[in-house]
Scaffold this active site. Structure first.
Site, PDB file in Angstrom:
ATOM      1  N   SER A  85       0.468  -1.272  -0.436  1.00 27.14           N
ATOM      2  CA  SER A  85      -0.161  -0.010   0.193  1.00 27.14           C
ATOM      3  C   SER A  85       0.666   1.477   0.050  1.00 27.14           C
ATOM      4  O   SER A  85       1.660   1.636  -1.159  1.00 27.14           O
ATOM      5  CB  SER A  85      -1.181  -0.509   1.236  1.00 27.14           C
ATOM      6  OG  SER A  85      -1.659   1.325   0.964  1.00 27.14           O
ATOM      7  N   ALA A  97     -11.313   8.339   8.029  1.00 21.99           N
ATOM      8  CA  ALA A  97     -10.956  10.335   7.474  1.00 21.99           C
ATOM      9  C   ALA A  97      -9.912  10.144   6.502  1.00 21.99           C
ATOM     10  O   ALA A  97      -9.566  10.726   5.149  1.00 21.99           O
ATOM     11  CB  ALA A  97     -10.863  10.566   8.524  1.00 21.99           C
ATOM     12  N   PRO A 103      -3.761   1.972  20.761  1.00 22.28           N
ATOM     13  CA  PRO A 103      -2.557   1.359  20.163  1.00 22.28           C
ATOM     14  C   PRO A 103      -2.576   1.068  18.883  1.00 22.28           C
ATOM     15  O   PRO A 103      -3.620   0.775  18.310  1.00 22.28           O
ATOM     16  CB  PRO A 103      -2.421  -0.295  20.786  1.00 22.28           C
ATOM     17  CG  PRO A 103      -3.962  -0.716  21.331  1.00 22.28           C
ATOM     18  CD  PRO A 103      -4.099   0.916  21.308  1.00 22.28           C
ATOM     19  N   ARG A 147      -0.860   5.883  19.518  1.00 22.56           N
ATOM     20  CA  ARG A 147      -1.325   6.974  18.846  1.00 22.56           C
ATOM     21  C   ARG A 147      -2.590   7.977  19.152  1.00 22.56           C
ATOM     22  O   ARG A 147      -3.196   7.367  20.724  1.00 22.56           O
ATOM     23  CB  ARG A 147      -2.288   6.648  17.796  1.00 22.56           C
ATOM     24  CG  ARG A 147      -1.878   6.271  16.518  1.00 22.56           C
ATOM     25  CD  ARG A 147      -2.498   6.681  14.780  1.00 22.56           C
ATOM     26  NE  ARG A 147      -1.748   5.383  14.179  1.00 22.56           N
ATOM     27  CZ  ARG A 147      -0.246   5.381  13.922  1.00 22.56           C
ATOM     28  NH1 ARG A 147       0.685   6.430  14.229  1.00 22.56           N
ATOM     29  NH2 ARG A 147       0.386   4.192  12.698  1.00 22.56           N
TER      30      ARG A 147
HETATM   31  C1  16G Z   1      -4.959  -0.279   7.994  1.00 24.50           C
HETATM   32  C2  16G Z   1      -5.850   0.121   8.040  1.00 24.50           C
HETATM   33  C3  16G Z   1      -6.837   0.784   7.758  1.00 24.50           C
HETATM   34  C4  16G Z   1      -6.010   1.907   9.166  1.00 24.50           C
HETATM   35  C5  16G Z   1      -4.899   1.472   9.266  1.00 24.50           C
HETATM   36  C6  16G Z   1      -4.750   1.758  10.738  1.00 24.50           C
HETATM   37  C7  16G Z   1      -6.747  -1.493   6.166  1.00 24.50           C
HETATM   38  C8  16G Z   1      -7.053  -2.197   4.668  1.00 24.50           C
HETATM   39  N1  16G Z   1      -6.301  -0.862   6.766  1.00 24.50           N
HETATM   40  O1  16G Z   1      -4.181   0.221   6.937  1.00 24.50           O
HETATM   41  O2  16G Z   1      -7.451   0.938   7.099  1.00 24.50           O
HETATM   42  O3  16G Z   1      -6.587   3.421   8.995  1.00 24.50           O
HETATM   43  O4  16G Z   1      -3.993   0.448   9.575  1.00 24.50           O
HETATM   44  O5  16G Z   1      -3.413   2.135  11.287  1.00 24.50           O
HETATM   45  O6  16G Z   1      -7.908  -2.107   6.646  1.00 24.50           O
HETATM   46  P1  16G Z   1      -3.378   2.290  12.786  1.00 24.50           P
HETATM   47  O7  16G Z   1      -3.259   1.350  13.210  1.00 24.50           O
HETATM   48  O8  16G Z   1      -1.891   1.989  12.543  1.00 24.50           O
HETATM   49  O9  16G Z   1      -3.498   4.049  13.163  1.00 24.50           O
HETATM   50 MG    MG Z   2      -3.760   1.327   0.648  1.00 23.91          MG
END
Ligand code: 16G
Ligand code: MG
Length: 566
Positions: A64, A371, A497, A505
């Site tokens: 990604s 968002a 987390p 976060r």
């Molecule tokens: C991943 C998730 C995304 C989420 C992000 C949060 C999918 C396909 N992707 O990239 O939706 O916003 O994680 O990241 O589910 P974090 O847990 O590090 O804040």
């Molecule tokens: Mg992506």
């Protein structure tokens, strides 16, 4: 299961000693050179899942928005959804098994999940444009083949295109044709039909600048653009011809830095958007006449889409149940606008597409967006049928509205959030409503907010409830946050987390940027003190820390970093 062959081939895709990975929110992600064994094993697992569900399973090779050197893999379940949680655990077990334990783990999974090993298996594979992706997808194929599975390798695809293929294949073609041509035709036909009905089709509504993050989105949009050129002309930037994938560009960069990507010249009030590296996220933006940058994120996209859908339903005279699904990161102004002005019920789930998708399935029409720009709309089968009937039976204005809705339904990728599909939906709605990008932006004003991250020894000490909006542990943290929030107007804050990085976060919003910054800092200090902060204490004034890059899911919670590879 030919255990001898598995052992033999597995040795050719050996696991580096000591490497522990976790199937996280979006699959496995780490440095590409550490992933060969994971790919092979995910090929094996996809075969087992396919046998168990008697359906086609997808495997997507992508990381990604991560830097070009990274890569990753995720499995796609039969209806195009993310892999079921119990299988995420199997994926983690299998990826971390030492060579000598591989056979046992495979047998364990088969037994636990009552997999009929005699059943046929079919796996479809897609990959992004990273230099490492081709070889890694070959390792997936090796895994599929050694377990006797059949496969189709689609080669280069966006992530949502692979989800679409899986969905098509498992619904006997009812959702669409499982080819890239089928995808282009389905979406473009719906888009062209819709935009034909737009009365204001002046140039300013019909051209769009697209930052493709130097990724797969560029390739696919270029292939597709002539299908819909009647309705929209797109100008591609960061198309991969020179720049590096996701470097200073793409949806993640634009959203987290709140500034335009490099390599794109923006005149005032021009409508622009950015995809991420695998084209499953989109954000819009523009510069106003004074040169100020305005970001239009997933919340505003959800608002535009749900208000348009609601208007069409009113026009048709249908009272269907429509709901919007957000996460705790949704700006408070968006939630207020949706609930109070548009009178649409809003629901909040945990972060991660699968949670939002799942919730959105509960409605006749469920619109979900994070968002950060991940999202789509889902329509129940009953609604699709009802709308099709209305488009044939109703008269005049009502019929026109039903036709529009029918086309909008076709334009959404209901298998997964899709930057290309979302872009076309947005462009169609703006054209039909005659809205400029500024008018869209003016629907409501975002509350100033700040996101920070805090390093702690073990982020698992933080647990949350109420869709991540409240901390349950460590003791005293939520009380501290409550007290801090009380000091500011229109304020809100939460901590969670991360599911993709070894950090906690922090999110805060308030009536002014200064207040949001203060609040975020104070909450960071509370986390540092109460949740075992390590390293430097959070300093006032936000640092670029929050906008550093995610290395996703490299290691389990609390582990130091990815160099634990021996
Ligand atoms: C991943 C998730 C995304 C989420 C992000 C949060 C999918 C396909 N992707 O990239 O939706 O916003 O994680 O990241 O589910 P974090 O847990 O590090 O804040
Ligand atoms: Mg992506």
């Amino acid at each position: 299961m030919d255990l001898g062959a598995i052992t033999k081939y597995s040795a050719l895709h050996a696991k580096p000693n000591g490497l522990i990975l976790q199937y996280g929110t979006a699959g496995f992600r780490t440095k590409a050179e550490h992933l060969d064994h994971v790919m092979f094993r995910m090929g094996l697992l996809a075969v087992l899942r396919s046998k168990q569900t008697k359906s086609t399973i997808g495997v997507m090779v992508t990381a990604s928005h991560n830097p070009e050197e990274d890569n990753g893999v995720k499995l796609v379940d039969p209806l195009g959804e993310m892999l079921a949680p119990s299988w995420e655990e199997h994926a983690t077990c299998l990826a971390n098994a030492e060579e000598q334990d591989m056979q046992r783990v495979l047998i364990d999974i088969s037994e636990k999940e009552a997999v009929n090993l005699q059943q046929d298996a079919f796996v479809v594979i897609g990959r992004d444009t990273r230099p490492s992706s081709e070889k890694l997808s070959q390792s997936v194929i090796d895994g599929v083949t050694v377990l006797g599975g059949q496969f189709h390798d689609y080669g280069l695809l966006t992530t949502p295109q692979l989800h679409y293929m899986v969905y098509c294949r498992n619904t006997g073609g009812r959702y669409g044709k499982a080819t890239i041509e089928g995808y282009y035709q389905k979406l473009s036909k719906a888009f062209v039909e819709l935009t034909k009905q737009a009365s204001c089709s002046g140039d300013e509504y019909r051209s769009l600048k697209v930052d493709c993050a130097n990724g797969i989105g560029a390739l696919k949009l270029r292939e597709m653009e002539h299908y819909f050129s009647q309705g929209l002309s797109v100008q591609l930037f960061n198309d991969g011809s020179k720049g590096k994938l996701n470097h200073l560009c793409g949806a993640d960069f634009v959203k987290s830095h709140q500034k335009p990507p490099q390599g794109m010249e923006i005149k005032s009030n021009e409508r622009c958007c950015s995809f991420d590296g695998d084209a499953d996220r989109i954000v819009y933006y523009y510069h106003d006449a004074d040169g100020h940058f305005h970001l239009i994120d997933g919340d505003k996209i959800a608002t535009l889409i749900s208000s348009f859908l609601k208007e069409l339903l009113v026009e048709i005279g249908e009272s269907l149940n429509i709901g919007v699904v957000q996460t705790a990161y949704a700006n408070g102004s968006s939630t207020r606008y949706l609930e109070e002005v548009m009178k649409v019920p809003v629901y909040c789930t945990k972060t991660g597409v699968k949670h939002l998708h799942h919730k959105a399935q509960e409605f006749d029409i469920g619109v979900y967006f994070e968002a950060n720009g991940h999202g789509t709309a889902l329509f129940s089968t009953a609604v699709e049928m009802k709308i099709k009937q209305s488009a044939e039976q109703l008269e005049d204005k009502k019929r026109k509205a039903a036709k529009m809705l029918e086309n909008i339904i076709d334009l959404f990728n209901q298998a997964a959030g899709d930057a290309i599909s979302d872009m076309l939906v947005i462009e169609a709605i703006l054209a039909l409503k005659g809205l400029t990008v500024q008018q869209w932006d003016a629907l409501y004003t975002d509350l100033p907010n700040r996101q920070l991250k805090v390093q702690v020894a073990d982020r698992r000490v933080i647990s949350t409830t109420n869709a991540e909006r409240q901390a349950v542990t460590p003791p005293g943290l939520q009380e501290a946050i409550n007290d801090l929030v009380k000091k500011y107007k229109l304020s809100r804050a939460f901590v969670r987390p991360s599911g993709t990085e070894d950090v906690v976060r922090v999110y805060a919003e308030a009536d002014s940027q200064e207040s949001a910054d203060h609040l975020a800092h104070e909450v960071s200090l509370a986390v540092f003190q109460l949740a075992g902060g390590i390293g430097e204490r959070p300093q006032p004034g936000y640092k670029a820390a929050e906008i550093t890059h995610n290395i996703n899911n490299a290691f389990g919670p609390g582990t130091a970093n990815e160099h634990t590879v021996l």
